[in-house]
Write a protein that holds these residues in place. Structure first.
Motif, PDB file in Angstrom:
ATOM      1  N   SER A   1      38.746 -35.118  20.291  1.00 15.18           N
ATOM      2  CA  SER A   1      37.589 -34.928  19.431  1.00 15.18           C
ATOM      3  C   SER A   1      37.656 -33.588  18.706  1.00 15.18           C
ATOM      4  CB  SER A   1      36.321 -35.023  20.282  1.00 15.18           C
ATOM      5  OG  SER A   1      35.171 -34.919  19.484  1.00 15.18           O
TER       6      SER A   1
ATOM      7  N   GLU B   1      40.322 -31.710  18.172  1.00 10.76           N
ATOM      8  CA  GLU B   1      41.445 -31.718  17.245  1.00 10.76           C
ATOM      9  C   GLU B   1      41.042 -32.408  15.935  1.00 10.76           C
ATOM     10  OE1 GLU B   1      44.508 -30.702  18.719  1.00 10.76           O
ATOM     11  OE2 GLU B   1      46.102 -31.685  17.569  1.00 10.76           O
ATOM     12  N   SER B   2      40.374 -33.533  16.088  1.00 10.85           N
ATOM     13  CA  SER B   2      39.937 -34.267  14.905  1.00 10.85           C
ATOM     14  C   SER B   2      38.929 -33.453  14.108  1.00 10.85           C
ATOM     15  CB  SER B   2      39.300 -35.597  15.312  1.00 10.85           C
ATOM     16  OG  SER B   2      40.189 -36.354  16.099  1.00 10.85           O
ATOM     17  N   GLU B   3      38.052 -32.823  14.813  1.00 15.92           N
ATOM     18  CA  GLU B   3      37.030 -32.013  14.161  1.00 15.92           C
ATOM     19  C   GLU B   3      37.668 -30.911  13.324  1.00 15.92           C
ATOM     20  OE1 GLU B   3      34.140 -30.883  17.059  1.00 15.92           O
ATOM     21  OE2 GLU B   3      33.006 -29.693  15.603  1.00 15.92           O
TER      22      GLU B   3
ATOM     23  N   LYS C   1      40.650 -30.907  12.053  1.00 11.22           N
ATOM     24  CA  LYS C   1      41.308 -31.497  10.887  1.00 11.22           C
ATOM     25  C   LYS C   1      40.297 -31.820   9.796  1.00 11.22           C
ATOM     26  CE  LYS C   1      45.260 -33.631  13.202  1.00 11.22           C
ATOM     27  NZ  LYS C   1      45.683 -34.877  13.853  1.00 11.22           N
TER      28      LYS C   1
ATOM     29  N   LEU D   1      42.966 -43.317  16.645  1.00 12.45           N
ATOM     30  CA  LEU D   1      43.833 -42.294  16.047  1.00 12.45           C
ATOM     31  C   LEU D   1      45.256 -42.809  15.879  1.00 12.45           C
ATOM     32  CD1 LEU D   1      42.670 -39.127  18.006  1.00 12.45           C
ATOM     33  CD2 LEU D   1      42.307 -39.607  15.575  1.00 12.45           C
TER      34      LEU D   1
ATOM     35  N   VAL E   1      36.488 -38.309  15.573  1.00  9.80           N
ATOM     36  CA  VAL E   1      37.651 -39.200  15.582  1.00  9.80           C
ATOM     37  C   VAL E   1      37.528 -40.234  14.469  1.00  9.80           C
ATOM     38  CG1 VAL E   1      38.853 -40.971  16.933  1.00  9.80           C
ATOM     39  CG2 VAL E   1      38.076 -38.866  18.042  1.00  9.80           C
TER      40      VAL E   1
ATOM     41  N   ILE F   1      37.955 -38.482  10.943  1.00  7.88           N
ATOM     42  CA  ILE F   1      39.321 -38.247  10.478  1.00  7.88           C
ATOM     43  C   ILE F   1      40.005 -39.572  10.166  1.00  7.88           C
ATOM     44  CG2 ILE F   1      40.463 -38.130  12.758  1.00  7.88           C
ATOM     45  CD1 ILE F   1      41.234 -35.866   9.764  1.00  7.88           C
ATOM     46  N   SER F   2      39.703 -40.566  10.966  1.00  2.48           N
ATOM     47  CA  SER F   2      40.273 -41.882  10.706  1.00  2.48           C
ATOM     48  C   SER F   2      39.805 -42.409   9.347  1.00  2.48           C
ATOM     49  CB  SER F   2      39.867 -42.832  11.841  1.00  2.48           C
ATOM     50  OG  SER F   2      39.896 -44.161  11.428  1.00  2.48           O
TER      51      SER F   2
END
Ligand SMILES: Nc1nc2c(ncn2[C@@H]2O[C@H](COP(=O)(O)OP(=O)(O)O)[C@@H](O)[C@H]2O)c(=O)[nH]1
Ligand SMILES: [Mg+2]
Lengths: 489, 211
Positions: free
Chosen positions: A261, A263-265, A267, A402, A479, A482-483
């Motif tokens: 979560s 990491e996605s945030e 990005k 992801l 998540v 980003i997806s």
């Protein structure tokens, strides 16, 4: 790359390939039967959905320091919020001590009675009026008195308070049975905080802006430690939700989900930072509508018929279809099956006993095969296991989202996940109701100071379970964001 | 159960080299020849004893496929030890070690202890990578090395425990900042600071006070 590799795309519905069927690998057996006493007392009235917060505010006005409750309520996920809110409630509790004096001995009980809470027995009876009647005729009138809740010694692990404290809920508004659970959980942590040094320490941690799983692990460790230090009352062999939750790898799945979560945030942030003007506005708007899916869901589970294993499995598989994710959450469904199988077994046993009682010598002592402590312990274990499995489901879902291409709109996935959250929370709610009913019937001859803490404990851990589930759901937002962004280009 | 330290491990390496089997052998002492592919990451935990101290190993078993690489990288952070595994019957898994190592070094903390594991040592007849080659690679990159078999359990305990010993020594030497959790090490509950519950009972409690 082996040819195996190709079959792990989430969109590949023909080849279910998940690993949710694996057994928990934690093999440290010492955590199996912890012993503990927790001198915490909680009895609470089931709130009407609105009046609950009112009563808090009424109390607030009696206390001198005005809390930042309003602004805080808008950002329930910030740690600092809990700190100040907790403090204000504690002062509420203390103020109550000064004003209310019906001979109840501790601040905690006072706070509860001020909040207007019935005994947990009453709480569980609400759904089972006929059982209540039955039980009260069997000399447990004391426990059904209702408003005047007798002081009880608690079954609450202080983890109860912690995990509720760190919940970032509030985004998902749930009414009905779970609302009561939510209410109990949230308020409890503040009231408990006063007498709990471990909790205060964790509040410090929260100020450091640590992660959810981190705080939970800390809390669990202190609980572990307490288990080791309190070698006292063997008789009160009470189950430990936190330890069990970790044993079933719930904490690890939560931690892993959190990493994904975050990491996605990160990005998403950097992508947004690189955009400007109309492009930025458009994306922001899209993300906003995704966020909405995560913000408001209501359900009312009061009048629902009990769901069976098959219904549950079917519901889940439909949701995974909506998600376009190939996953058979067998661990979860098996855990559920096992929980109900056990309950049914105990119920059968109860019925047999009742029948025997009628036919044979009434003076003969009941030979209970399952004690209320057995039922309680099994309940806590089931709740911990179901919740850990739910963490796994959310974590694996995040992984597969992801991992694969977004074959379906993020908003629809968000909706499916929101529905999943509700399904899981209802499941927890149903299970806890069923178990507390069982406790009430089984423990009809028990004193209320034995029975009440056990029932309260089940409700509280159910509340925690719901919080974990809702938190995990929230972690999926970045998540999906980003997806979504990746699928646009 | 109380422990002195918790170490977080991560198991990495190509798919099919036996990562999940090694974990299962270590945690459950059994070999399950056929099982599902790992999605993202799976977990296991076990308690070991080093220098008379209880140490809990929390192990993250990652999926080896290229397609999961960006996801599993998120998990490197905060690991104290890594088991980098290859299969002695498949040279390609040995050839990929450099990539794995670069990846690990880049995404983890610099003190992470890495154990190179040459797995499936029971399949001597199908060996493609000589033990000396593994040893040389390990020496060159400053790794510990061990040949194991998840099937016969040969050296499996040793691999996990020796890694822990190395980490433990680094702690003793003061190399690891144990108060920084990004290092994948946690001090157990009985080391808690004064003021926290139970600190009154001193540091010599052996754990397992129940049952
Ligand atoms: N003979 C032998 N087979 C092994 C050994 N370890 C794993 N395997 C087999 O190798 C295959 C892949 O193992 P797995 O643990 O799934 O690999 P992973 O993808 O690295 O997790 C399985 O079919 C195992 O039965 C070993 O030590 N000896
Ligand atoms: Mg694997």
């Amino acid at each position: 790359m082996s040819k195996k590799d190709n079959c792990e795309t989430p969109g590949d519905l023909s080849k279910p390939q998940e690993e949710l069927t694996a057994q928990p690998k934690d093999s440290s057996p010492v955590e199996e039967k912890p012993i503990v006493t927790e001198p915490v007392t909680i009895t609470r009235k089931r709130p009407e959905s609105k009046s609950s917060s009112l009563s808090i505010e009424e109390e607030e006005s009696h206390t001198s320091d005005k809390p930042e409750q309003d602004s805080a309520a808008k950002s329930p996920s910030s740690w600092g919020y809990w700190g100040s809110w907790g403090k204000s409630l504690i002062s509420t509790a203390s103020a109550t001590v000064a004003t209310v004096g019906h001979g109840i001995s501790t601040a905690i009980e006072k706070a509860e009675s001020t909040l207007g809470v019935p005994s947990p027995v009453e709480l569980s009876f609400r759904d089972q009026p006929e059982v209540a009647e039955d039980a009260s005729t069997r000399e447990s009138a004391e426990s059904t008195e209702g408003e005047t809740s007798s002081p009880i010694s608690g079954a609450l692990g202080f983890l109860s308070s912690i995990s509720t404290a760190v919940q970032s809920t509030g985004k998902t508004v749930i009414t009905g049975g779970l609302d009561a659970l939510e209410f109990i959980g949230k308020r409890t942590m503040d009231v408990i905080a006063e007498g709990d040094p471990g909790f205060k320490k964790t509040k410090g941690l929260m100020h450091r802006n640590t992660t959810l799983s981190h705080v939970l692990r800390e809390a669990k460790e202190r609980e572990e430690q307490r288990v080791n230090s309190d070698v006292t009352t063997e008789t009160e062999r009470q189950a430990h939700y936190g330890l069990l939750f970790d044993e079933y790898q719930g904490l690890s799945h939560l931690e892993a989900l959190e990493l994904l979560s975050k990491e996605s945030e990160g990005k998403v942030k950097s992508i947004l930072g690189a955009l400007s003007g109309e492009e930025l506005a458009k994306l922001k708007q899209e993300l906003e509508s995704l966020k909405e899916v995560f913000s408001l869901e209501e359900f009312d589970d009061d009048e629902e018929v009990e769901k069976g294993d098959e219904d549950f499995i079917k519901e889940l598989s439909v949701l995974f279809q909506d998600l376009h994710i190939s996953m058979r959450p067998e661990k979860l469904t098996n855990a559920r099956k096992a929980a109900y199988r056990w309950i049914n077994k105990v119920e059968e046993e109860e019925k047999k006993l009742m029948a025997e009682e009628e036919s044979t010598d009434p003076k003969e002592e009941e030979q209970q095969k399952y004690t209320v402590e057995d039922i309680h312990e099994s309940a806590i274990r089931s709740l911990a296991e179901l919740t850990a499995c739910s963490m796994e489901v959310f974590h694996k879902t995040a992984t597969l989202i992801l991992h694969g291409e977004a074959s379906v709109a993020a908003v629809s996935r968000g909706k499916a996940l929101s529905q999943m959250t509700i399904t899981l929370c209802k499941e927890i709610s149903q299970l806890s109701k069923k178990i507390t009913t069982l406790l009430t019937t089984s423990g009809a001859s028990e004193k209320s100071d034995i029975l009440n803490p056990l029932i309260t404990g089940v409700f509280l851990e159910a509340s925690n379970s719901a919080s974990y589930i809702q938190d995990a759901f929230q972690l999926l937002l970045p998540v999906l964001e980003i997806s979504h962004i990746q699928s646009r280009t | 159960m109380a422990y002195a330290y918790l170490f977080k491990y991560i198991i990495i390496g190509d798919t099919g080299v036996g990562k999940s089997c090694l974990l299962l052998q270590f945690t459950d002492k059994r070999f399950q020849p056929v099982h599902d592919l790992t999605i993202g990451v799976e977990f296991g935990a076990r308690m070991i004893t080093i220098d008379g101290k209880q140490i809990k190993l929390q192990i993250w078993d990652t999926a080896g496929q290229e397609s999961f690489r960006s996801i599993t990288r998120s998990y490197y952070r905060g690991a104290a030890g890594a088991l980098l595994v290859y299969d002695i019957t498949r040279r390609d898994t040995f050839n990929h070690l450099t990539t794995w190592l670069e990846d690990a070094r880049q995404h983890s903390n610099s003190n992470m202890v890495i154990m190179l594991i040459a797995n499936k040592s029971d399949l001597e007849s199908r060996r493609e990578v000589k033990k000396e080659e593994g040893e040389a690679f390990a020496r060159e990159h400053g790794l510990i090395f061990m040949e194991t078999s998840a099937k016969t359990a040969s050296n499996v305990e040793e691999a996990f425990i020796n890694t822990a010993k190395e980490i433990y020594e680094k702690i003793q030497e003061g190399v690891f900042d144990i108060n920084n959790e990004a290092n994948g090490i946690k001090i157990g509950p009985q080391h808690s600071t004064p003021g926290s519950p139970g600190s009154h009972m001193g540091g010599q409690q052996a754990g397992g006070g129940c049952c």
